[in-house]
Scaffold this active site. Sequence first.
Site, mmCIF file in Angstrom:
data_model
loop_
_atom_site.group_PDB
_atom_site.id
_atom_site.type_symbol
_atom_site.label_atom_id
_atom_site.label_comp_id
_atom_site.label_asym_id
_atom_site.label_seq_id
_atom_site.Cartn_x
_atom_site.Cartn_y
_atom_site.Cartn_z
ATOM 1 N N ASP A 1 -0.533 24.963 33.373
ATOM 2 C CA ASP A 1 -1.689 24.718 34.228
ATOM 3 C C ASP A 1 -1.373 25.178 35.648
ATOM 4 O O ASP A 1 -0.283 24.919 36.146
ATOM 5 C CB ASP A 1 -2.047 23.229 34.217
ATOM 6 C CG ASP A 1 -3.414 22.944 34.780
ATOM 7 O OD1 ASP A 1 -3.626 23.193 35.990
ATOM 8 O OD2 ASP A 1 -4.271 22.452 34.039
ATOM 9 N N ASN A 7 -10.871 16.645 27.520
ATOM 10 C CA ASN A 7 -12.045 16.182 28.255
ATOM 11 C C ASN A 7 -13.296 16.800 27.628
ATOM 12 O O ASN A 7 -13.253 17.920 27.131
ATOM 13 C CB ASN A 7 -11.951 16.598 29.725
ATOM 14 C CG ASN A 7 -10.730 16.009 30.407
ATOM 15 O OD1 ASN A 7 -10.370 14.865 30.184
ATOM 16 N ND2 ASN A 7 -10.077 16.812 31.229
ATOM 17 N N HIS A 44 -9.957 22.783 25.199
ATOM 18 C CA HIS A 44 -8.543 22.841 25.547
ATOM 19 C C HIS A 44 -7.941 21.441 25.538
ATOM 20 O O HIS A 44 -8.632 20.458 25.743
ATOM 21 C CB HIS A 44 -8.319 23.522 26.897
ATOM 22 C CG HIS A 44 -9.051 22.901 28.045
ATOM 23 N ND1 HIS A 44 -10.408 23.055 28.229
ATOM 24 C CD2 HIS A 44 -8.614 22.154 29.079
ATOM 25 C CE1 HIS A 44 -10.773 22.419 29.338
ATOM 26 N NE2 HIS A 44 -9.697 21.855 29.871
#
Length: 115
Positions: free
Chosen positions: A30, A88, A101
């Site tokens: 990330d 999420n 993801h």
Amino acid sequence: MGDTIFSRIISKEIKADIVFESDTIMAFKDINPQAPVHILIVPKIEIPKVTDINGKEHAQLLGEMLDAANKLAKENNIAEDGFRLVMNCGQKGGQEVYHLHMHLLGGRQMRWPPG
């Protein structure tokens, strides 16, 4: 495929620190890490949200994502102490990129409740 940052990473149009890749999934670090280990695991097919998953159709893909998470947790020395997996869904769920993801987070103590 759609035009999200993840689809552009998958097509190698945008560079990323890729830590795992197979025919069906890709994992990369990330760019805004929320833990010492923060890796995104994404399918190479376009699935916008968790609510777009069809269990029968996507079961193997989801299993591959979990296998990759376990492999990466071991490689990053967080498997024994523990880690968190997060997916999420939608705006109120905190989803920012509408390409399915999974976040692999570890290397620090996680808190509950999240968010």
